[in-house]
Design an enzyme around this catalytic site. Sequence first.
Site, short mmCIF file in Angstrom:
data_model
loop_
_atom_site.label_atom_id
_atom_site.label_comp_id
_atom_site.label_asym_id
_atom_site.label_seq_id
_atom_site.Cartn_x
_atom_site.Cartn_y
_atom_site.Cartn_z
N ASP A 28 4.47 -14.36 11.68
CA ASP A 28 3.05 -14.69 11.56
C ASP A 28 2.20 -13.47 11.91
OD1 ASP A 28 0.48 -15.68 11.77
OD2 ASP A 28 1.00 -17.36 13.09
N GLU A 38 0.83 -1.21 0.00
CA GLU A 38 0.00 0.00 0.00
C GLU A 38 0.87 1.26 0.00
OE1 GLU A 38 -3.06 -0.02 3.01
OE2 GLU A 38 -3.41 2.13 2.79
N LYS A 76 -7.25 -0.74 11.72
CA LYS A 76 -6.61 -1.19 10.47
C LYS A 76 -5.40 -0.31 10.18
CE LYS A 76 -6.05 -1.54 5.78
NZ LYS A 76 -5.26 -0.68 4.88
N HIS A 103 -1.81 10.66 -0.36
CA HIS A 103 -1.82 9.29 -0.86
C HIS A 103 -1.78 9.27 -2.38
CE1 HIS A 103 -2.82 5.03 -0.95
NE2 HIS A 103 -3.73 5.33 -1.85
C1 MEV Z 1 -5.63 3.26 5.27
O1 MEV Z 1 -4.98 2.06 4.91
C2 MEV Z 1 -5.68 3.43 6.77
C3 MEV Z 1 -6.54 4.59 7.28
O2 MEV Z 1 -7.84 4.51 6.71
C4 MEV Z 1 -6.61 4.44 8.78
C5 MEV Z 1 -7.58 5.37 9.45
O3 MEV Z 1 -8.63 5.70 8.85
O4 MEV Z 1 -7.31 5.73 10.61
C6 MEV Z 1 -5.97 5.92 6.89
#
Ligand code: MEV
Length: 424
Positions: free
Chosen positions: A281, A80, A265, A378
Amino acid sequence: MDSRIPGFYKQDIDERRQAVADRAGLADEAVAAVGGRGLDPVRADTVSENVIGTLEYPLSIATNFRIDGEDRLIPMAIEETSVVAAASYGARMARERGGFTTQVTGPHMIAQIQAVDVADPFAAKQRVLDAQADLVALANDQDPVLVEHGGGCEDVQVRVLDTNRGPMVVTHLVVNVQDAMGGNAVNSMAEALAPEIESLTGGTVELRILSNLADRRIARARCTIPPELLADDDAELDGTAVRDRIADAGAFADADPYRAATHNKGIMNGIDAVTTATFNDWRAIEAGAHAYAALDGYASLSNYEVDADGNLACSIELPIQIGTVGGATQLQPVAGAAMDILGVDSADEFAGVLAAVGLAQNLAGLRALVSEGIQHGHMSLHAKNIAIQAGTPSHLVDDVAERMVEEDAIREDRAVELVDELSE
Ligand code: MEV
């Protein structure tokens, strides 16, 4: 060693590799491994089954990390765009006030032994607890090397569960696994104790397996960010506004599982990338993190508050199941080199580093989200990928990406037009 490498992102890959090798004191073989093809297919065939090839990831380095007073270069493998840049940015902010401080509860894993068809579950629980000393001794007989190194089974706990298949007596072995991830050690102990648990409970033992909810193996990290570092001039937000918005974002994640899933995430973006780079792992850590986040209703793994001095106090707490011995790292030469770059000496140290990386990742993500949003940064970093996806010939990729960023039009259709324009 200084983990700040000004202009690192502008260097070419060979220069970056050399800069990291120099700082980390990498051996020639490790440098060659990083620059080479990685996992030999013959070796790969023993790592997994039905192997037909190997799969490459970019291996990147997050800079600027200072953790418990020590600078570290952080190897990350991830597909990513902008994760590595964000981790480095989060670490840069934290660095101003000394970086991250970590704390780890110790390398204790839990193994579960499930007994069913127990006539008197609560009496059975007592019988198992009464036999604790014998059970611990029997468990430790399975792994004299671990015991010799100061580890081994240290505690036995018993829970009676009321399930839709009737009551179950579940015995937990709490095992100090020292510097291993510990899965094999605790699974062997659980399997060896099964006959004893059957005779003590009068039931039938079914599952004997570790729990990935490793809540006896918790890593914590924290850092403090002065508000002036958080200001976003482009978004016309001063530092205190960004600070307060980050605290709001943290509270949002704590109150709402829909948001917490994405927030966590973001944390795991960093932790998984280091775990992947070191061939560990990551699914175990993922499972543990989300189960821990869900203990009192799914919530955030991190916390943001404004301290008495008006700074943003950032913290994270999650189970980290990782080792520095055993595991598959040594089967993958690039992962071995990644461990050399990371330079951790124990599983606890490794866990603390991962918690710090997760916090840096989360902090940088939230700072972008509460100000200009993540898409601008991004997409700027992603522009080259978009150009390539649009079929841009390689000699035009840089120019097309640059123009798309300038125009704030980072789309495949624009890339196609630009290829025509630039080829004329
Ligand atoms: C993207 O991979 C992760 C984010 O969406 C995490 C978040 O929203 O805090 C930027």
